[in-house]
Design an enzyme around this catalytic site. Structure first.
Site, mmCIF file in Angstrom:
data_model
loop_
_atom_site.group_PDB
_atom_site.id
_atom_site.type_symbol
_atom_site.label_atom_id
_atom_site.label_comp_id
_atom_site.label_asym_id
_atom_site.label_seq_id
_atom_site.Cartn_x
_atom_site.Cartn_y
_atom_site.Cartn_z
ATOM 1 C CB VAL A 1 8.131 7.009 14.151
ATOM 2 C CG1 VAL A 1 7.539 7.634 12.892
ATOM 3 C CG2 VAL A 1 9.457 6.322 13.820
ATOM 4 N NE ARG B 1 1.022 12.476 6.939
ATOM 5 C CZ ARG B 1 1.298 13.708 7.362
ATOM 6 N NH1 ARG B 1 0.346 14.470 7.820
ATOM 7 N NH2 ARG B 1 2.531 14.176 7.307
ATOM 8 C CE LYS C 1 -1.755 1.558 4.059
ATOM 9 N NZ LYS C 1 -1.394 2.946 4.369
ATOM 10 C CG ASN C 2 2.307 2.658 3.498
ATOM 11 O OD1 ASN C 2 1.140 2.952 3.192
ATOM 12 N ND2 ASN C 2 2.673 2.471 4.753
ATOM 13 N NE ARG D 1 -7.183 4.434 5.525
ATOM 14 C CZ ARG D 1 -6.630 5.505 6.085
ATOM 15 N NH1 ARG D 1 -7.058 5.921 7.266
ATOM 16 N NH2 ARG D 1 -5.655 6.159 5.486
HETATM 17 C C1 EPZ Z 1 4.290 7.111 6.259
HETATM 18 O O1 EPZ Z 1 3.503 8.159 6.809
HETATM 19 C C2 EPZ Z 1 3.393 5.885 6.203
HETATM 20 N N1 EPZ Z 1 2.254 6.149 5.317
HETATM 21 C C3 EPZ Z 1 2.896 5.554 7.610
HETATM 22 O O2 EPZ Z 1 2.110 4.358 7.527
HETATM 23 C C4 EPZ Z 1 4.109 5.287 8.501
HETATM 24 O O3 EPZ Z 1 3.659 5.068 9.830
HETATM 25 C C5 EPZ Z 1 5.049 6.517 8.466
HETATM 26 O O4 EPZ Z 1 5.413 6.817 7.106
HETATM 27 C C6 EPZ Z 1 6.332 6.272 9.263
HETATM 28 O O5 EPZ Z 1 7.010 5.163 8.743
HETATM 29 C C7 EPZ Z 1 2.429 6.021 3.980
HETATM 30 O O6 EPZ Z 1 3.509 5.722 3.493
HETATM 31 C C8 EPZ Z 1 1.214 6.268 3.125
HETATM 32 P P1 EPZ Z 1 6.385 10.556 8.203
HETATM 33 P P2 EPZ Z 1 4.062 9.684 6.775
HETATM 34 O O7 EPZ Z 1 6.267 11.791 7.386
HETATM 35 O O8 EPZ Z 1 4.831 9.896 5.531
HETATM 36 C C9 EPZ Z 1 6.710 14.049 11.417
HETATM 37 C C10 EPZ Z 1 0.173 3.042 7.728
HETATM 38 O O9 EPZ Z 1 -0.364 2.516 8.716
HETATM 39 N N2 EPZ Z 1 6.528 14.992 10.286
HETATM 40 O O10 EPZ Z 1 7.568 9.648 7.998
HETATM 41 O O11 EPZ Z 1 2.932 10.574 7.079
HETATM 42 C C11 EPZ Z 1 5.433 13.242 11.696
HETATM 43 O O12 EPZ Z 1 4.570 13.973 12.523
HETATM 44 C C12 EPZ Z 1 0.710 4.454 7.847
HETATM 45 O O13 EPZ Z 1 0.328 2.470 6.611
HETATM 46 C C13 EPZ Z 1 6.604 16.370 10.537
HETATM 47 O O14 EPZ Z 1 6.802 16.805 11.668
HETATM 48 O O15 EPZ Z 1 5.062 9.668 8.021
HETATM 49 C C14 EPZ Z 1 5.973 12.011 12.389
HETATM 50 O O16 EPZ Z 1 6.190 12.278 13.756
HETATM 51 C C15 EPZ Z 1 0.455 5.049 9.221
HETATM 52 N N3 EPZ Z 1 6.442 17.233 9.494
HETATM 53 C C16 EPZ Z 1 7.318 11.792 11.695
HETATM 54 O O17 EPZ Z 1 7.647 13.029 11.055
HETATM 55 C C17 EPZ Z 1 6.229 16.788 8.209
HETATM 56 O O18 EPZ Z 1 6.114 17.631 7.294
HETATM 57 C C18 EPZ Z 1 7.300 10.694 10.648
HETATM 58 O O19 EPZ Z 1 6.258 10.972 9.753
HETATM 59 C C19 EPZ Z 1 6.166 15.393 7.981
HETATM 60 C C20 EPZ Z 1 6.328 14.520 9.025
#
Ligand code: EPZ
Length: 419
Positions: free
Chosen positions: A329, A92, A22-23, A399
């Protein structure tokens, strides 16, 4: 919202085949917006989130055909670069269409993504990255508008945190900024980033270093069509591996990429699970006792994945001792713990760390899912608990888990979906 009724305890046996990721499929579908010709994606999982992204591509004017795991995307004849709120609100990952649309059509608008139960999820890294690529960013009434303002020769973008979405969004947008040399430092290194880069390079783009902390993109004039097969879903694979181990089962997981799950395999072997690789993409999982307690630190790839944190906590809830799980994370990603306590699990959470005191038995309960990975964790708890469990508000599990009721039934689970 429906519910899953699960009978326990059960030992999972038999075999299960992993679906496409999915991701990986979601950012690659967003990147298909760059292409001037037909894109064919294989091994695309049939999931709610995939259908949402397909609706978004259709709203942007693409013609999309999706059947039997194959998605065919034709470029828009009349492009629309204002993506409706009700689509972006659902997921998202939709936000990542902003950059490719703006790069291709000079201007685009997408609503800010909503929050979700695993915590506040800002997009500041995404927006700062687009600004460094020469886009002006305007936010009004919850809508973000990106407009190409000036051509940049070189952009150096250092991410404060190796954000998966920000890395993918910046990499995709930079790919067709002709003549712009972009460097992403402290980039995320997940396998899904590498798969996206392979797709972009197959479409004629020039992305180097994906899978390392430093990615370079040499912008090209246009991206052409291509055929690409999506990698296996490592989180779905890890979920089933944990479920088989937690139920003290003995079963085969196939169609996975073992190299994507080294951190999980290390954790499970250290807790007493037997994992034998039968082929490049096939592993046998067996467990004959309660696990030994372990200490886990959740970190960005190649560390232990946050998307398997709820599931591994269920596995450790019956360990022969006390385990520690540190989440770095999404620090507030522990909504599932309250629900696990209803099974009789003994878990304390403070400041991003869960202390799991192993108990001998769990008992079936009425529980509610808070996000898709928590839903999967509650189903695993139902499989190992004594009695009947009802996982309510469970539809979000669809999902991220293709055919999960059928796949678990094929593994000898007694599970039924009720509307
Ligand atoms: C991706 O989300 C995945 N989703 C998530 O999987 C996964 O948990 C996450 O990466 C971490 O591995 C998809 O790939 C569609 P991040 P993403 O940006 O990209 C902070 C699932 O269940 N951050 O790596 O949204 C954020 O708040 C989902 O399949 C900022 O502060 O995650 C978090 O604490 C859930 N500002 C950390 O970084 C930003 O602009 C990691 O988030 C972006 C992120």
């Amino acid at each position: 919202m429906g519910k899953l009724i699960v009978e326990g305890p059960v030992r999972l046996t038999g075999s299960v085949r992993v679906s496409g990721s999915k991701n990986s499929a979601l950012p690659i579908l967003a990147a298909a917006l760059l292409c001037d010709e037909r894109v064919v994606l294989e091994n695309v999982p049939n999931l709610m989130d995939i259908h949402t992204m397909i609706e978004i591509l259709s709203a942007a004017g693409c013609r999309v055909f999706f059947e039997n795991g194959v998605a065919i995307i034709d470029p828009p004849t009349n492009p629309c670069t204002d993506i409706p709120y009700e689509l972006v609100r659902k997921m998202r990952a939709s936000f990542n269409v902003l950059g490719p649309l703006a790069a291709k059509f000079q201007k685009a608008s997408v609503s800010l993504p909503g929050g979700c139960s695993i915590g506040v999820r800002p997009v500041d890294y995404h927006l700062e990255g687009l600004q460094k690529l020469g886009f002006s960013i305007k936010i009004e009434h919850g809508i973000v508008t990106a407009e190409m303002e000036k051509k940049i020769d070189e952009a150096i973008i250092s991410l404060p945190f190796p954000s998966v979405g920000a890395t993918e969004h910046i990499m995709t947008t930079a790919a067709i900024l002709d003549g712009t040399h972009t460097v992403i430092e402290n980039a995320a290194m997940e396998p899904e980033i590498e798969d996206l880069a392979i797709f972009l390079n197959r479409a004629g783009c020039r992305v180097l270093g994906a899978g390392t902390k430093r990615i370079e993109v040499f912008g090209v004039k246009k991206a052409h069509g291509c055929i690409h097969k999506i990698i296996p879903d490592r989180i779905e694979a890890g979920t089933y591996i944990i479920a088989i181990a937690a139920t003290m089962g003995d079963a085969i997981v196939e169609g996975l990429d073992v190299s994507h799950l080294i951190s999980l395999f290390d954790v499970l072997k250290n807790s007493g699970v037997s994992l034998s690789q039968l082929d490049r993409d096939k592993v046998r999982v067996s467990m004959d006792r309660r696990p030994d307690p372990i200490k886990i630190q959740v970190t960005p790839y190649p560390g232990f994945p946050t998307d398997l944190q709820p599931q591994i906590i269920v596995f450790l809830s019956k360990a022969q001792g006390t385990s520690t799980v540190i989440e770095t994370v999404f620090k507030s990603r522990f909504q599932h713990v309250d629900e696990l306590r209803r099974f009789g699990a003994k878990i304390e959470v403070s400041d991003g760390t869960a202390i799991v005191y192993g108990v001998e038995r769990l008992s079936g309960a009425q529980v509610s899912a808070t996000d898709l990975r928590a839903a999967a964790a509650l189903v695993i708890a139902g499989l190992i608990a004594n009695g009947t469990t009802s996982v309510n508000e469970v539809d979000q599990i669809f999902r991220g888990y293709e055919d999960i009721v059928q796949k678990l039934s094929n593994l000898s689970a007694v599970i039924e979906y009720q509307k």
